[in-house]
Design an enzyme around this catalytic site. Structure first.
Site, mmCIF file in Angstrom:
data_model
loop_
_atom_site.group_PDB
_atom_site.id
_atom_site.type_symbol
_atom_site.label_atom_id
_atom_site.label_comp_id
_atom_site.label_asym_id
_atom_site.label_seq_id
_atom_site.Cartn_x
_atom_site.Cartn_y
_atom_site.Cartn_z
ATOM 1 N N TYR A 1 40.007 11.358 26.596
ATOM 2 C CA TYR A 1 40.331 11.636 27.999
ATOM 3 C C TYR A 1 39.863 10.499 28.899
ATOM 4 O O TYR A 1 40.631 9.992 29.726
ATOM 5 C CB TYR A 1 39.690 12.948 28.426
ATOM 6 C CG TYR A 1 39.981 13.338 29.864
ATOM 7 C CD1 TYR A 1 41.161 14.002 30.184
ATOM 8 C CD2 TYR A 1 39.083 13.036 30.871
ATOM 9 C CE1 TYR A 1 41.439 14.361 31.497
ATOM 10 C CE2 TYR A 1 39.349 13.392 32.191
ATOM 11 C CZ TYR A 1 40.528 14.045 32.494
ATOM 12 O OH TYR A 1 40.807 14.381 33.802
ATOM 13 N N LYS B 1 42.171 7.846 31.311
ATOM 14 C CA LYS B 1 42.078 7.762 32.768
ATOM 15 C C LYS B 1 41.676 6.352 33.210
ATOM 16 O O LYS B 1 42.106 5.887 34.276
ATOM 17 C CB LYS B 1 41.090 8.799 33.295
ATOM 18 C CG LYS B 1 41.555 10.244 33.087
ATOM 19 C CD LYS B 1 42.907 10.509 33.752
ATOM 20 C CE LYS B 1 43.310 11.966 33.663
ATOM 21 N NZ LYS B 1 44.599 12.261 34.341
ATOM 22 N N THR C 1 40.001 24.736 37.880
ATOM 23 C CA THR C 1 41.339 24.868 37.299
ATOM 24 C C THR C 1 41.172 25.140 35.811
ATOM 25 O O THR C 1 40.059 25.197 35.292
ATOM 26 C CB THR C 1 42.152 23.576 37.493
ATOM 27 O OG1 THR C 1 41.487 22.502 36.791
ATOM 28 C CG2 THR C 1 42.283 23.218 38.959
#
Length: 249
Positions: free
Chosen positions: A172, A176, A207
């Site tokens: 991840y 990014k 979220t």
């Protein structure tokens, strides 16, 4: 207050049927933009767009799995036919496949997981942006917002005093960081055009991706992306921001 009069601007938000994407769409529509809700399933996009329409906002739905090149080209053609331009692109769709935030897995994460993460978070983002760019260049004030993450900050990851120092899900984070590199390079290429390109760190938001332990609600988390999508003509380009403040690369 809802702006009931369209300002003529059109925004496309990927992964917009829920979470941050949906809330950024709502906030843009409240400013008078017509928002195109993009999702991997058309019924999900239609349901989200209908919610905004029921609030008196201008919203449309479009099928767009960003990992599907044919759907990307179809979306470009549909937007071209209906609107002739695109004023805002928010590259919001993304995945986090590493599993846990508070890990350091560079020695063990599988290459397959890295590839799958980059396919969505980086390669698809680049493909969507390149495909939509001719429409964005037709805008008098084009804005491209890449939803990155503070987890992509190499400066903060290397700093033992940083609050993300011990959070190192490699796939991840690396994806990014790559998004941030694309932001810098594209902004430089478009520096003599009205188009502004920036990366956004929304914050640690409640979220599905952020989890229940997150500190920000979705309404607050959407603000950075919306700010960058509606920058004035003298606004920044080629930067990395959170709520108006620069984030170190």
């Amino acid at each position: 207050m809802v702006n009931s009069e369209s300002n003529g601007k059109v925004a496309l938000v990927t992964g917009a049927n829920k979470g941050l994407g949906f809330e950024m769409s709502r906030q843009l529509a409240q400013q008078g933009l017509t928002v195109i809700i993009a999702a991997r399933k058309l019924e999900a996009a239609v349901a989200a767009a209908t919610k905004l329409k029921n609030e008196g906002l201008k919203a449309e739905a479009i099928l767009l799995d960003i990992n599907d090149s044919i759907q990307i080209q179809s979306a470009v053609q549909e937007i071209k036919n209906r609107f002739g331009k695109l004023d805002v692109l928010i590259n919001n769709a993304g995945v986090m496949l590493d599993g846990e935030w508070a890990i350091s897995n560079a020695s063990s994460v599988s290459v397959d997981m890295i590839r799958k993460t980059f396919d969505t978070n980086f390669f698809a983002l680049v493909e969507v942006t390149q495909a939509m760019l001719p429409l964005i260049l037709k805008s008098q004030s084009g804005r491209i917002v890449n939803m990155a993450s503070i987890e992509g900050s190499l400066t903060l990851h290397a700093d033992p005093s940083s609050f993300i120092y011990d959070s190192k899900p490699f796939a991840y984070d690396a994806s990014k960081a790559a998004v941030n590199s694309f932001t810098v390079h594209l902004a430089h290429e478009l520096r003599n055009t009205p188009v502004k390109v920036n990366s956004a760190h929304p914050g640690w938001v409640k979220t599905e991706l952020g989890g229940d332990g997150a500190m920000m609600d979705i309404t607050e988390g959407a603000k950075t992306g919306v700010q960058l999508a509606t920058l004035p003509d003298d606004g920044a380009s080629g930067g990395f921001f959170h709520l108006g403040q620069p984030v170190p690369w």
